[in-house]
Design an enzyme around this catalytic site. Structure first.
Site, PDB file in Angstrom:
ATOM      1  N   ALA A 241       0.819  -1.213   0.000  1.00 38.59           N
ATOM      2  CA  ALA A 241       0.000   0.000   0.000  1.00 38.59           C
ATOM      3  C   ALA A 241       0.854   1.264   0.000  1.00 38.59           C
ATOM      4  O   ALA A 241       2.076   1.205   0.073  1.00 38.59           O
ATOM      5  CB  ALA A 241      -0.935  -0.021   1.203  1.00 38.59           C
ATOM      6  N   HIS A 242       0.183   2.395  -0.046  1.00 37.05           N
ATOM      7  CA  HIS A 242       0.837   3.702  -0.134  1.00 37.05           C
ATOM      8  C   HIS A 242       1.766   3.956   1.064  1.00 37.05           C
ATOM      9  O   HIS A 242       1.457   3.604   2.192  1.00 37.05           O
ATOM     10  CB  HIS A 242      -0.220   4.794  -0.197  1.00 37.05           C
ATOM     11  N   ASN A 243       2.909   4.559   0.774  1.00 40.70           N
ATOM     12  CA  ASN A 243       3.854   5.016   1.808  1.00 40.70           C
ATOM     13  C   ASN A 243       4.513   3.901   2.595  1.00 40.70           C
ATOM     14  O   ASN A 243       5.149   4.138   3.623  1.00 40.70           O
ATOM     15  CB  ASN A 243       3.173   5.988   2.798  1.00 40.70           C
ATOM     16  N   SER A 261       1.680   2.967   5.023  1.00 47.99           N
ATOM     17  CA  SER A 261       2.635   3.643   5.908  1.00 47.99           C
ATOM     18  C   SER A 261       3.425   2.713   6.809  1.00 47.99           C
ATOM     19  O   SER A 261       4.116   3.172   7.717  1.00 47.99           O
ATOM     20  CB  SER A 261       1.933   4.712   6.768  1.00 47.99           C
TER      21      SER A 261
END
Lengths: 346, 346, 346
Positions: A241-243, A261
């Site tokens: 996922a993102h980050n 994250s």
């Protein structure tokens, strides 16, 4: 392609016990060998196959002494497993007439530069302002967006989708139909029950020597970068996922998902179908067992985790052993309770 | 692109405390800010970062009073988080030189109509009898079968596959390599052990404002329609089987699978790697925790579920706590049993 | 397309009770029927719908006697379910104007042969030295590497990626964006912490009548072949690792993963989101419940397994029932302990 046992022994710095003139044309596991094959014996568990294999030659470790005579020819080398791997690599180099040049039609956007000696397959698409290194292979039907950078010797397989602004290092391999840099899953709930899309303005950065399997997905960062450090190996159908940041040389097996994250340390081994919640840190050399679900930070290095939610592997195995016996355990408890009730003195 | 703090405050209807002439060129999280960045502070948990951040400006809520002086410039706005989101949107609008027109070669079948001001990328394929709305983007290498309808302002990313007869609403986004409308998994066992394929004659209907991640799969109905209602958000690698219906504004996180003929209510939140069995109904506002497996109907609205099989979240958490202590619990039971046996009076 | 009830009864060898002149233009489930639809009643659980359905006709089993009069017309056939399936197949045959010929541009490599009466869609890619059978459909944007063999009547959907040396039988279907034959996940750890890629030299062999869903991945063997036997049905997003063998007529539901070198028997049923560890054997007719994790060999045929790690289904269900009551069970234990302590005589 054919080689004599003698030629192979020479290549691998080995010593032949038996007929060095035997001809090898293929490689096989020792238990599946056929005449003309070469195999290896490394794990003593498989020694019995040595006496029954139909392979023409078998690589064995230097000090190895067979219990009895073998019909196959032995090649003694320092490390049979590594020698076998090296042999496969040499074979692959010789047979792999890798593709070169440009097939048509293919698309190359304005202001993009492509290095020397590469391959761009038919129906591949490279957007605008891209910088593609030397000896990069872009297979048919792959998509590369705008402002993407790809380092030397990287291979982009058919149908891979690389979104705008992605940065990919050298010597990487991305297998078919994986998607790098699509939007992170971010939506802000509104008072009326609808969700508003949170703009995803970041990118994905992949360092050198990274391998990514087929049909995997790596989302771009909301802001900043989703980062895959050098030497990371990611299997098929993995979701990142993102980050997220994945540390150097960490291995992630198939169908695992890592939420937004989260930072994974170096040299970790994440087995298949694992889920890792968002905003966590996992220390270096953490091992996570298959189908586990990690829900908290792991601060100590080198731990082995298991279960959903995941905790210490050994503690989890002990608990699982009791879980299976729970119906029995409940019976024992009920017997005690009945005895208590029947005890007249109390 | 650069803006002054004063310009940003004006856009967001905010008040500057500090130097309104400071220059902003990027956005960052408050804990990762660099000079030239703007950040926001909404959750009080993060307040300590306000005093150490290197961001040039930070958006804060109207009434917010810092505990001590800050080196960053504060912009007071009604809601710091919403203002920040709005700022990102505005930034995205300015920088997003979205694609227009037709790249060649691309395929457009007979009797298909395509609206105004859209984009059809190179190697994209639109079949026969399709109706594509205005301002629709069809990225390179996307596939749209025959008799497909797509509403205005929808974006079809590279490599998406949309099967015949699919209906997609307006303002939808489907990310790379997702597959909409392939056959449901239906096979009838035959007396000889073979399976016969059950014809899948239905389609997929996706309403307005739906977002679908990368490498997701949504099967067509056996008969009738698999239906994704308005505002639904579906993450990467999600599987939605034939004849499923997902209610308005429901959110489905990555790698979740929903089996055939199940109906999910409105405003549900299904976390990642969840499995939901077939032929079930889940009431509105059901929440399902990550890696859970739902095996029965959920008739009451607003429940939170967890576990595999899933049941009440709190009850599940209480049971999990005991599971970890099971080896200890078994020891306690064994002690009791021994005491019982040793008790001479009984 | 429209038919009279009489025409349908004749096709299915059935007897009409009611108006044979009624016109049918569509099929529907009995509970969702509309005027002009035909439905079927097979499971007695659904009989009540027979008296309320708006379908114009309903197929029922030969001996079936309605409890009361129906407004819908009944067609008595030997087996209502099979007759309905047959009707759908006939309908599909008539309406399925399957594609033929070659769309342009498409790519066909040197020394490849393609049989008669097939379809090659625009932007499809067929490599060198391939042998493609008769009546094979290769949909747009599909990729077929070098030296691939595909049997007669097989359908390769849009965006499927088939790597070099793959062998696919006759009458197979591979749905969109699945990847066949990408590298197995094999890396040898080096003393410096890096991983060395183990060459993957084998291929994938798929026998006849195999169906593979969308976005699935099947890796090639390290050496030898990953083998999918005749009649196997594989759902969307399934992962099959290197050197796996799946026995005849086995069914694998969505999002399941099978690790390297595992052999699955014939006629097995593997539910969704299952994980199976590597180097295992599962006997014929093994059934594995959804989300289970199989970690050991299953030698006895016909067992039903559940849980992670998986064991006997019934034992697992009994254990699960106690798990839910664990907090209660712990309370009972604590009460016993307190009683013990309070019992002055001991």
């Amino acid at each position: 392609m054919e080689f004599t046992i003698g030629q192979i022994a020479q290549l691998l710095n080995g010593t032949v016990v038996g007929d060095a003139a035997g001809v090898i044309h293929s490689a096989a596991k020792i238990e599946e060998g056929q005449p003309g094959c070469i195999s290896f014996l490394s794990n003593p568990k498989y020694e019995s196959y040595l006496y029954t294999t139909q392979s023409t030659a078998v690589l064995v470790d230097q000090g190895f002494k067979p219990r009895t005579e073998t019909s196959t020819t032995l090649i003694h080398v320092e490390n049979a497993y590594l020698a076998f791997t090296r042999l496969l690599e040499e074979y692959q180099k010789i047979t792999n007439h890798s593709r070169r040049g440009i097939e048509h039609p293919s698309f190359l956007g304005e202001s993009s530069t492509v290095g020397a000696d590469g391959y761009r397959g038919a129906f591949s698409y490279v957007g605008r302002q891209c910088h593609i290194g030397d000896r990069v292979s872009i297979y048919p039907q792959a998509y590369i967006g705008d402002n993407v950078r790809i380092g030397d010797d990287t291979v982009i397989h058919p149908g891979v989708r690389i979104y705008d602004n992605t940065v990919i290092g050298a010597h990487c391999v991305i297998f078919a139909n994986s998607v790098i840099g699509s939007d992170g899953f971010g939506f802000a709930p509104q008072p009326d029950g609808n969700y508003k899309t949170i703009p995803q303005l970041g990118n994905v950065v992949i360092e050198d020597h990274v391998s990514i399997g087929s049909n995997a997905t790596i989302d771009c960062a909301t802001m900043g970068s989703t980062i895959i450090r050098a030497g990371v190996k990611i299997d098929n159908l993995v979701q990142i996922a993102h980050n997220v940041e994945i540390g150097k040389n960490t291995v992630v097996a198939a169908q695992t998902g890592i939420s937004g994250s989260t930072k994974i340390g170096e040299q970790c081994v994440i087995a298949g179908q694992v889920g890792i919640a968002g905003h966590l840190s996992l220390a270096n050399r953490t091992k996570v067992g298959a189908q586990s679900g990690v829900g908290k930070n792991i601060r100590k290095e080198g731990l082995s985790l298991s279960g959903s939610p995941a905790y210490d592997l050994n503690a989890h195995l002990r608990a699982l052993a009791v879980v299976r016996n729970l119906p029995e355990l409940e019976k024992r408890l009920t017997i005690l309770e009945k005895q208590r009730i029947q005890a007249p003195s109390q």
